[in-house]
Scaffold this motif. Sequence first.
Motif, PDB file in Angstrom:
ATOM      1  N   SER A 274      45.965  78.487   1.125  1.00 29.07           N
ATOM      2  CA  SER A 274      45.620  79.521   2.096  1.00 29.07           C
ATOM      3  C   SER A 274      45.076  80.763   1.400  1.00 29.07           C
ATOM      4  O   SER A 274      45.559  81.158   0.347  1.00 29.07           O
ATOM      5  CB  SER A 274      46.864  79.915   2.903  1.00 29.07           C
ATOM      6  OG  SER A 274      46.596  81.035   3.718  1.00 29.07           O
ATOM      7  N   ASP A 275      44.096  81.405   2.030  1.00 23.54           N
ATOM      8  CA  ASP A 275      43.600  82.670   1.490  1.00 23.54           C
ATOM      9  C   ASP A 275      44.262  83.869   2.169  1.00 23.54           C
ATOM     10  O   ASP A 275      43.892  85.010   1.923  1.00 23.54           O
ATOM     11  CB  ASP A 275      42.080  82.756   1.570  1.00 23.54           C
ATOM     12  CG  ASP A 275      41.553  82.637   2.982  1.00 23.54           C
ATOM     13  OD1 ASP A 275      42.346  82.510   3.929  1.00 23.54           O
ATOM     14  OD2 ASP A 275      40.321  82.679   3.151  1.00 23.54           O
ATOM     15  N   GLU A 276      45.265  83.615   2.992  1.00 26.66           N
ATOM     16  CA  GLU A 276      46.006  84.706   3.630  1.00 26.66           C
ATOM     17  C   GLU A 276      47.013  85.274   2.637  1.00 26.66           C
ATOM     18  O   GLU A 276      47.838  84.542   2.076  1.00 26.66           O
ATOM     19  CB  GLU A 276      46.728  84.210   4.884  1.00 26.66           C
ATOM     20  CG  GLU A 276      47.406  85.324   5.643  1.00 26.66           C
ATOM     21  CD  GLU A 276      48.008  84.848   6.943  1.00 26.66           C
ATOM     22  OE1 GLU A 276      49.020  85.447   7.365  1.00 26.66           O
ATOM     23  OE2 GLU A 276      47.500  83.880   7.527  1.00 26.66           O
TER      24      GLU A 276
ATOM     25  N   HIS B 171      53.872  78.336   4.438  1.00 26.03           N
ATOM     26  CA  HIS B 171      52.837  79.179   5.033  1.00 26.03           C
ATOM     27  C   HIS B 171      51.460  79.016   4.404  1.00 26.03           C
ATOM     28  O   HIS B 171      50.482  79.494   4.977  1.00 26.03           O
ATOM     29  CB  HIS B 171      53.226  80.659   4.914  1.00 26.03           C
ATOM     30  CG  HIS B 171      54.565  80.982   5.466  1.00 26.03           C
ATOM     31  ND1 HIS B 171      54.862  80.920   6.804  1.00 26.03           N
ATOM     32  CD2 HIS B 171      55.707  81.372   4.841  1.00 26.03           C
ATOM     33  CE1 HIS B 171      56.125  81.258   6.986  1.00 26.03           C
ATOM     34  NE2 HIS B 171      56.662  81.534   5.813  1.00 26.03           N
TER      35      HIS B 171
ATOM     36  N   ARG C 157      52.520  89.299   3.305  1.00 20.60           N
ATOM     37  CA  ARG C 157      52.687  90.610   3.909  1.00 20.60           C
ATOM     38  C   ARG C 157      54.170  90.900   4.085  1.00 20.60           C
ATOM     39  O   ARG C 157      54.991  89.986   4.202  1.00 20.60           O
ATOM     40  CB  ARG C 157      51.966  90.742   5.233  1.00 20.60           C
ATOM     41  CG  ARG C 157      51.879  89.511   6.054  1.00 20.60           C
ATOM     42  CD  ARG C 157      51.213  89.766   7.379  1.00 20.60           C
ATOM     43  NE  ARG C 157      51.964  89.048   8.375  1.00 20.60           N
ATOM     44  CZ  ARG C 157      51.636  87.836   8.800  1.00 20.60           C
ATOM     45  NH1 ARG C 157      50.560  87.266   8.348  1.00 20.60           N
ATOM     46  NH2 ARG C 157      52.376  87.220   9.664  1.00 20.60           N
TER      47      ARG C 157
END
Length: 146
Positions: free
Chosen positions: A92-94, A68, A97
Motif C-alpha cells: 500500500s502507498d497509504e 492494512h 496515521r
Amino acid sequence: MTTGNGVRREYRPGVPRDAAEARARVAAVLTGRTTGAGGAGDGGGPSSIAVGDALLVTSELVTNAFRHGGGLTGFDVALGPAAVTISVADASDELPRRAERWSPERAVELAEGGFGWPLVRLLALEVRLRLPPEGGKTIEVRLPLN
C-alpha cells in the motif's frame, strides 16, 4: 531488502510469512551479535529492553503490513554499532496515521487499534517512510541498542 518483481501480495522467499517469523529474525540478529565483528559497540550486546522494543516494533509494523498494507512485500534487519534498523515494505502507498485523540464521546469508535504507530515513533531514534516508484511503501525504523 527483499523486494518484489511486480507481484505484491503473495509470499516470496526471504519475506517472513507472519509477525512471529519476523520477530524471530530480529531476535536472531540481536542475540547473535558478537564482539569484534564490525561494529560491536561495547561488546555487551543489546540490552533486554532494546531487544523487547525491537520485537514490539517489528510486531507492530509487520502486523500492520498484513492488516492494512495489502501484505508484506519486503523485510530487512540491519545491526549497527549503536542501533538496529528494521525495514518493512508493504503493497500500500497509504502512509501510517495517528489515531484520533480519545474522548468519552468517541470511546466506542476508538475501542480497537490505533496505538501502534505512536508507539513505534516513541521508541524509534529515527523513522523513514519511502514511496518507491513501483508502488507500495517502506517504513524504516532505527532503534537504540541500549
